[in-house]
Every structure is written in structure tokens, then in C-alpha cells.
Motif scaffolding. Structure first.
Motif, PDB file in Angstrom:
ATOM      1  N   SER A  71       0.922  -1.062  -0.064  1.00 47.03           N
ATOM      2  CA  SER A  71      -0.005   0.115  -0.080  1.00 47.03           C
ATOM      3  C   SER A  71       1.008   1.070   0.039  1.00 47.03           C
ATOM      4  CB  SER A  71      -1.017  -0.060   1.257  1.00 47.03           C
ATOM      5  OG  SER A  71      -0.014   0.168   2.518  1.00 47.03           O
ATOM      6  N   THR A  72       2.119   1.106   0.649  1.00 48.50           N
ATOM      7  CA  THR A  72       3.060   2.260   0.630  1.00 48.50           C
ATOM      8  C   THR A  72       3.577   2.520  -0.864  1.00 48.50           C
ATOM      9  OG1 THR A  72       3.522   1.726   2.968  1.00 48.50           O
ATOM     10  CG2 THR A  72       4.877   3.224   1.608  1.00 48.50           C
ATOM     11  N   ILE A  73       4.272   1.424  -1.578  1.00 46.42           N
ATOM     12  CA  ILE A  73       4.751   1.701  -2.624  1.00 46.42           C
ATOM     13  C   ILE A  73       4.047   1.809  -3.830  1.00 46.42           C
ATOM     14  CG2 ILE A  73       6.550   0.098  -1.768  1.00 46.42           C
ATOM     15  CD1 ILE A  73       5.508  -2.154  -3.680  1.00 46.42           C
ATOM     16  N   THR A  74       2.554   1.613  -3.760  1.00 48.28           N
ATOM     17  CA  THR A  74       1.939   1.814  -5.096  1.00 48.28           C
ATOM     18  C   THR A  74       1.650   3.065  -5.355  1.00 48.28           C
ATOM     19  OG1 THR A  74       0.474  -0.428  -4.607  1.00 48.28           O
ATOM     20  CG2 THR A  74      -0.348   1.054  -6.026  1.00 48.28           C
ATOM     21  N   PRO A  75       2.152   3.596  -6.536  1.00 50.44           N
ATOM     22  CA  PRO A  75       1.888   5.085  -6.794  1.00 50.44           C
ATOM     23  C   PRO A  75       0.270   5.419  -7.151  1.00 50.44           C
ATOM     24  CG  PRO A  75       2.643   3.616  -8.793  1.00 50.44           C
ATOM     25  CD  PRO A  75       2.612   2.689  -7.648  1.00 50.44           C
ATOM     26  N   ARG A  76       0.125   6.639  -6.669  1.00 53.70           N
ATOM     27  CA  ARG A  76      -0.888   7.347  -6.528  1.00 53.70           C
ATOM     28  C   ARG A  76      -1.447   8.085  -7.758  1.00 53.70           C
ATOM     29  NH1 ARG A  76      -3.129   4.020  -2.736  1.00 53.70           N
ATOM     30  NH2 ARG A  76      -1.846   4.158  -1.024  1.00 53.70           N
ATOM     31  N   GLY A  77      -2.596   7.931  -8.391  1.00 55.33           N
ATOM     32  CA  GLY A  77      -2.867   9.102  -9.406  1.00 55.33           C
ATOM     33  C   GLY A  77      -2.337   8.726 -10.704  1.00 55.33           C
ATOM     34  N   VAL A  78      -2.205   7.176 -10.830  1.00 53.54           N
ATOM     35  CA  VAL A  78      -1.815   6.713 -12.129  1.00 53.54           C
ATOM     36  C   VAL A  78      -2.753   5.668 -12.812  1.00 53.54           C
ATOM     37  CG1 VAL A  78       0.701   6.764 -11.265  1.00 53.54           C
ATOM     38  CG2 VAL A  78      -0.717   4.748 -10.972  1.00 53.54           C
ATOM     39  N   SER A  79      -2.434   5.513 -14.141  1.00 57.37           N
ATOM     40  CA  SER A  79      -3.469   4.637 -14.769  1.00 57.37           C
ATOM     41  C   SER A  79      -2.885   3.892 -15.667  1.00 57.37           C
ATOM     42  CB  SER A  79      -4.716   5.614 -15.385  1.00 57.37           C
ATOM     43  OG  SER A  79      -4.279   6.385 -16.130  1.00 57.37           O
ATOM     44  N   ASN A  80      -3.753   3.066 -16.348  1.00 59.99           N
ATOM     45  CA  ASN A  80      -2.969   1.990 -17.451  1.00 59.99           C
ATOM     46  C   ASN A  80      -3.364   2.991 -18.659  1.00 59.99           C
ATOM     47  OD1 ASN A  80      -4.304   0.061 -19.693  1.00 59.99           O
ATOM     48  ND2 ASN A  80      -2.225  -0.614 -19.152  1.00 59.99           N
ATOM     49  N   SER A  81      -2.231   3.131 -19.475  1.00 57.41           N
ATOM     50  CA  SER A  81      -2.491   4.068 -20.572  1.00 57.41           C
ATOM     51  C   SER A  81      -1.460   3.682 -21.583  1.00 57.41           C
ATOM     52  CB  SER A  81      -2.248   5.548 -20.291  1.00 57.41           C
ATOM     53  OG  SER A  81      -2.128   6.386 -21.415  1.00 57.41           O
ATOM     54  N   LEU A 140      10.591   2.074  -6.128  1.00 60.67           N
ATOM     55  CA  LEU A 140       9.726   2.110  -5.136  1.00 60.67           C
ATOM     56  C   LEU A 140       9.502   0.860  -4.536  1.00 60.67           C
ATOM     57  CD1 LEU A 140       7.301   4.503  -6.904  1.00 60.67           C
ATOM     58  CD2 LEU A 140       9.064   5.209  -5.639  1.00 60.67           C
ATOM     59  N   GLY A 141       9.770   0.611  -3.260  1.00 61.00           N
ATOM     60  CA  GLY A 141       9.872  -0.879  -2.616  1.00 61.00           C
ATOM     61  C   GLY A 141      10.914  -1.297  -2.878  1.00 61.00           C
ATOM     62  N   THR A 142      10.864  -2.523  -3.416  1.00 61.06           N
ATOM     63  CA  THR A 142      12.140  -3.148  -3.989  1.00 61.06           C
ATOM     64  C   THR A 142      11.937  -4.079  -5.135  1.00 61.06           C
ATOM     65  OG1 THR A 142      13.886  -4.671  -3.008  1.00 61.06           O
ATOM     66  CG2 THR A 142      11.756  -5.256  -2.460  1.00 61.06           C
ATOM     67  N   ASN A 143      13.125  -4.476  -5.785  1.00 63.25           N
ATOM     68  CA  ASN A 143      13.035  -5.507  -6.861  1.00 63.25           C
ATOM     69  C   ASN A 143      13.970  -6.514  -6.529  1.00 63.25           C
ATOM     70  OD1 ASN A 143      15.677  -4.303  -7.511  1.00 63.25           O
ATOM     71  ND2 ASN A 143      15.099  -3.866  -9.753  1.00 63.25           N
ATOM     72  N   LYS A 144      14.425  -6.485  -5.314  1.00 62.40           N
ATOM     73  CA  LYS A 144      15.340  -7.547  -4.791  1.00 62.40           C
ATOM     74  C   LYS A 144      14.468  -9.086  -4.553  1.00 62.40           C
ATOM     75  CE  LYS A 144      18.989  -4.971  -2.735  1.00 62.40           C
ATOM     76  NZ  LYS A 144      19.565  -4.763  -1.314  1.00 62.40           N
ATOM     77  N   GLY A 145      14.838  -9.821  -4.990  1.00 64.27           N
ATOM     78  CA  GLY A 145      13.992 -11.198  -4.880  1.00 64.27           C
ATOM     79  C   GLY A 145      13.088 -11.360  -6.046  1.00 64.27           C
ATOM     80  N   SER A 146      12.721 -10.506  -6.880  1.00 63.03           N
ATOM     81  CA  SER A 146      11.687 -10.555  -7.861  1.00 63.03           C
ATOM     82  C   SER A 146      12.236 -11.278  -8.861  1.00 63.03           C
ATOM     83  CB  SER A 146      11.579  -8.756  -8.366  1.00 63.03           C
ATOM     84  OG  SER A 146      12.502  -8.383  -9.235  1.00 63.03           O
TER      85      SER A 146
END
Length: 558
Positions: A71-81, A140-146
Motif C-alpha cells: 500500500s506504501t509503494i503503489t503510486p497514486r494517481g496513475v492509470s493504465n495508458s 519504489l519498494g524493492t526489486n530484490k528477490g523479484s
């Protein structure tokens, strides 16, 4: 995310996610997966919904931390486009879960590329945020372990997988194939290629064909080299593009050119594997290998001379005439060829090395004072001019031990910068003596010999290497004892990596002065012809300082 608390539940339906509703935008759709016990998980924002039974009053701390983090890392005010300036449609961005943020003028300001847990494809770990204007990235957040970018959007296994350097290239490739073939990208560009491929190798290897579509620049080709031996041979293909990368080709409208290049990707073949039908050129190269006779007929009868790309080891006991033999070889090369010769004598000065060549020219051992005093400076200058001054010879001004790295750099410089075709190194043991002591002598010699062998092969030089012998258990070498390969000092790698090994035998203690100054040249190893044994005898004349071949009673003559 752990599923141990819901092992008996089953999927029921998709519902609108309450967390997504709060943020608004296109993501407020049916993203919440609801299960039979009432718990749910949002595939878009990571929101976790507790079940109906009360069991989830004990939701694991790890799951709660993930929910809070997402919930912290998810960017606000964005959309699929669609990303119109890159010609990428909303169909493709939606497939990969890519969202965009707009500035006040309605222009795309940022891209957000999602990264999911490599083991749990629905577990969002973070976003890579790309600022369009500056092309800067932040996590934003991490990509370690992804997994790789796009890995969660592409099922494991299939006919084709394309790997690109960056996220935009992955979207571009997918766009040009209308989403047909599966595409992923490295997590951090070319610098992370090897690590990313190794960490996700199981997923990558689940495909029948793996196409590397990296940037067509130095960094991109270095990245190809770093992974080409990790992926299974037979699956890997290398795509060569007419432009820098896939994104550039899409923006230029060169979709057909890209697909042609992609379908023409070349299967990777490990270095050194050559089909028989491709060997004719190698035969032609072999015909052009430089070969020079030795100055002694008997030795030529067994070895057929010495060649470029050969490592010839000359060995004997102490004081057995190695230096005299080597100086005869040096003078012979300088007098019979126009090739450049490099001389690295680590136990004598430049002056002594030069006088050795002048002595052969004069047929007088001028390094001995009584002989040198008989020569005027004018005569010595003439001898110097004819033996050294007018010759293509290079010396190395260094006395005593030197480090392995320094030696290898010197040899490579002689070969590549000064075009030396022949190099004399006298001797190996003194190089070993300067090492740091972390390895024993055998291991040190193994390492040096392997590197010398590589340099010979890489540069095409012919290398004469002087090596010492260990003390024999039987008759001493100084008493004329016969030499064997097993007596090479320190390591069997000297014999294994040398093309030819020549042993010099002499009875220093013989009463007959003729025998005392007679050296037998024995071929101990001969990779070229396989012929070994006594090759010739060389007689030393103390008046002239020269070695001449004894023609009678010599085995091995042809």
C-alpha cells in the motif's frame, strides 16, 4: 505470500477491490480474488482481505508487512495508458501491468514498471519509476528477490522467450509481435545480465528458444558474452538489430525490419566448436605458420625445426650449457630471418647479453676479459653493429626475480606492440621465486605455464623457455646422467604444456676435455612429430666460445 492458513479454501470470484476504489482510476475494476473462506487478495495493489472464520485474526506478520509495504509503494494517481511517444498501446502496457503518471498538462511524466516475487507471481514487491524527461530511475519498494520484468505476465514454458536489456525494449518487442511471443527484460540493464539470468534460470530454461535482444553497443555485447555460456546450448539465439535497440526500431516504424532480424537470430555456438565443413580456412592458415630450422642437423631430423605458436622448453642441470645453446639460437634467428626477437635474460645484464651475441659474431668469447682486451673499440663497435645494432632484437632491462603479472605483460607487449615473432625467457624458476608465497611452487608453476601457453596461442609467437631440473635420485646430471621429463623442476605442467622439451646432457667431470665439453641434445617430448631420443651432440670450443655439431656416432640423423 504464505498460503498455509488457507490450504483448504478455493477460488470463488473476482470482485472490486476496496483499496483500489479509494485511489480511483482504471484499477478500480474486479481485481480482488475472493476465496471460499472469505479471504481475498488484490492482484493490482496487493490489498489483503481477512477471511470470515476469524482464523485470520492471526494473519502472519510477514503477510501483514507485505500488505502495508504494498500500500506504501503503489503510486497514486496513475492509470493504465498507452505510451504514445514510444508507440506502445494500452493493450501491451495492461498486459505487463505498466502504469503511467501525468503532469498538469496531461502529458505522460512517469512510467511505473511492476516487479513481482519470483516465487509468488501475485506478490508485488515494487515498481521501477522512470522519469520521462530525465530518463532517471528509482525503485519504489524493492526489486530484490523479484523475477525479470514481465515474468509474472508471461507463463512459464513455451516456444519462444525474448530477453531485452530494459523494460521499454520488452514492451516494444511485445508490441511489434502484437503480444504473441513472451518477452521479459533484465532488472537493471546490461550490468545485471549475468546475475539476473542465473537467478531466473529455471524460468528461462523452461522455453524451447531463448532470444537475446540486447542493445547493439559495447555494453550490450559484453552482456551477451556474460550470459551466453549460462543458457543451454541449442536454445540460445542472438538477435542482431540494424538499430541500437528494439524501442528505437518501433519508434522508427521499422517493425518489419525488426521481425526479420528477430527471426534471423543466430544460434549460439560455444567458442571452439567448428563444423568439419568449415575447417578449410584453418588448413590454409596452418600452411602459413612460420617454420625455421634449428642450426643443428640432428635436431632438425627429429623436430623438423621450430614453429610459431610453439612453446619449446630447454632444460638441463646447473652449468650444463643452456646459456650457450640459447645464445646460438638467438644469433641464428637474427642472422637467418628478418623477424623481431625478444630476449628476456633475468640472470644477466644487458651488457652480458649483448656481448654474448657479439662473441658469436666474432667467434671469440669477448665476455672474458683477456679476449676483450685484444679488441679495439672500433672493432667492438663493428661487431656490435653486425650482431645487434643492425638486427631486429629487443632486450629486457631487468635483473633478478619479477612478478608473474609483470612477466606476462612484458611478453604480451613484445608480441603485440613490437611484433616479436620469437621470444626467449631465461628462466622460469627465477620468476617463481618472486611469488607471494600463498601457493606452493608446483601450483605457482602450473598457473604461470597455463598463462604462457595461452599467450603463445593468442599471439602466435614462438617461445623458448629455459627451465631447471630437480636433483636426480641416480647419477647426477653434472656427471652426465640422462635426463627424463619427470625431473623437470616443480610441476608436470612444464612437460604437459610445452610442445617440445629439449634436455641437455654433459659430463662436466670427464677426464677427457673433449668429452667434458660435449653436450648431448635429447628430445624428451615432441608434440609435432612424436620423434624423441638423442638428436645430436654439440662440441664447445673454449677458444671461439662456439658450439658446433659433432657429425659422427650420433643417433637420430636422417
Amino acid at each position: 505470500m504464505s498460503s498455509s492458513l488457507h490450504s483448504n479454501s478455493t477460488f470463488v470470484e473476482h470482485k472490486p477491490c476496496p483499496a483500489c476504489r479509494q485511489t480511483g482510476g482504471d484499477r478500480a475494476g474486479d481485481n480482488l480474488s475472493v476465496y471460499s473462506d472469505g479471504h481475498g487478495y488484490c492482484n493490482a495493489c496487493g490489498h489483503y482481505q481477512k477471511d470470515d472464520t476469524g482464523i485470520n485474526n492471526f494473519v502472519e506478520e510477514e503477510e501483514e508487512e507485505v500488505r502495508i509495504m504494498q500500500s506504501t509503494i503503489t503510486p497514486r494517481g496513475v492509470s493504465n495508458s498507452a505510451i504514445r511517444d514510444r508507440r506502445i498501446s494500452s493493450k501491451i502496457t495492461s498486459k505487463f501491468g505498466v502504469t503511467v503518471g501525468f503532469d498538469k498538462a496531461g502529458k505522460v511524466e512517469k512510467h511505473y514498471y511492476p516487479y513481482y516475487d519470483s516465487n509468488e507471481s501475485n506478490r508485488l514487491l515494487g515498481y521501477k519509476e522512470r522519469t520521462v524527461e530525465t530518463k532517471e530511475f528509482q525503485i519504489l519498494g524493492t526489486n530484490k528477490g523479484s523475477g525479470l520484468f514481465g515474468q509474472n505476465a508471461n507463463r512459464s514454458g513455451g516456444k519462444y522467450l525474448t530477453i531485452t536489456e530494459g523494460e521499454l525494449d520488452a514492451l516494444s518487442v511485445s508490441e511489434m509481435f502484437d503480444g504473441k511471443w513472451q518477452v521479459v527484460s533484465l532488472k537493471n540493464g546490461s550490468s545485471s545480465a549475468s546475475r539476473d539470468v542465473k537467478e531466473n534460470l529455471e524460468y528461462i530454461e523452461s522455453f524451447d528458444n531463448i532470444v537475446l535482444c540486447f542493445d547493439q553497443d559495447k555494453a550490450g555485447w559484453e552482456a551477451v558474452k556474460s550470459v551466453q555460456d549460462i543458457i543451454s546450448v541449442g536454445k540460445l539465439k542472438i538477435c542482431k538489430l540494424p538499430m541500437k535497440d528494439a524501442s528505437d526500431m518501433l519508434m522508427a516504424g521499422k517493425v518489419k525490419e525488426f521481425t526479420n532480424a528477430w527471426w534471423s537470430s543466430e544460434p549460439y555456438t560455444p567458442a571452439g566448436i567448428i563444423k568439419g565443413s568449415d575447417t578449410w580456412e584453418h588448413l590454409l592458415k596452418d600452411e602459413n605458420i612460420v617454420t625455421i630450422d634449428y642450426p643443428w642437423r640432428g635436431l632438425n631430423g627429429l623436430t623438423y625445426g621450430f614453429r610459431a605458436k610453439e612453446l619449446v622448453c630447454i632444460t638441463s642441470g646447473a652449468g650444463m650449457g643452456k646459456t650457450s645453446v640459447v645464445k646460438e639460437l638467438e644469433a641464428y634467428i637474427l642472422n637467418t630471418t628478418n623477424d623481431n626477437l625478444a630476449i628476456i635474460h633475468l640472470e644477466e645484464s644487458i651488457e652480458r647479453s649483448v656481448k654474448g651475441l657479439m662473441s658469436i659474431e666474432a667467434n671469440i668469447p669477448i665476455h672474458i676479459p683477456q679476449f676483450e682486451r685484444e679488441l679495439s673499440n672500433e672493432v667492438k663497435k663493428d661487431l656490435w653493429q653486425r650482431s645487434v645494432g643492425d638486427k631486429n632484437v629487443y632486450f629486457y632491462d631487468h635483473f633478478g626475480s619479477m612478478s608473474e603479472d609483470s612477466l606476462l605483460n612484458v611478453i604480451r607487449t613484445y608480441a603485440k606492440s613490437y611484433d616479436c615473432k620469437w621470444i626467449v625467457l631465461d628462466h622460469l624458476s627465477i620468476v617463481v621465486s618472486d611469488q607471494d608465497g600463498t601457493l606452493d611452487e608446483r601450483k605457482t608453476i602450473d598457473a604461470i605455464m597455463t598463462k604462457l601457453r595461452k599467450i603463445v596461442q593468442e599471439t602466435g609467437v614462438g617461445l623458448f623457455l629455459i627451465s631447471h631440473l630437480r636433483r636426480p635420485q641416480g647419477r647426477a646430471h653434472e656427471d652426465g646422467g640422462q635426463i627424463s621429463l619427470a625431473e623437470l623442476r616443480g610441476s608436470s605442467s612444464i612437460a604437459q604444456l610445452s610442445d617440445i622439451v629439449l634436455g641437455l646432457e654433459r659430463n662436466q667431470q670427464a677426464e677427457d676435455p673433449i668429452i667434458r665439453n660435449q653436450t648431448t641434445v635429447r628430445v624428451l617430448k615432441n608434440r609435432f612429430s612424436g620423434l624423441t631420443g638423442k638428436a645430436c651432440k654439440l662440441q664447445y670450443d673454449s677458444e671461439t666460445g662456439r658450439l658446433t655439431e659433432v657429425q659422427e656416432d650420433v643417433e637420430g640423423f636422417f
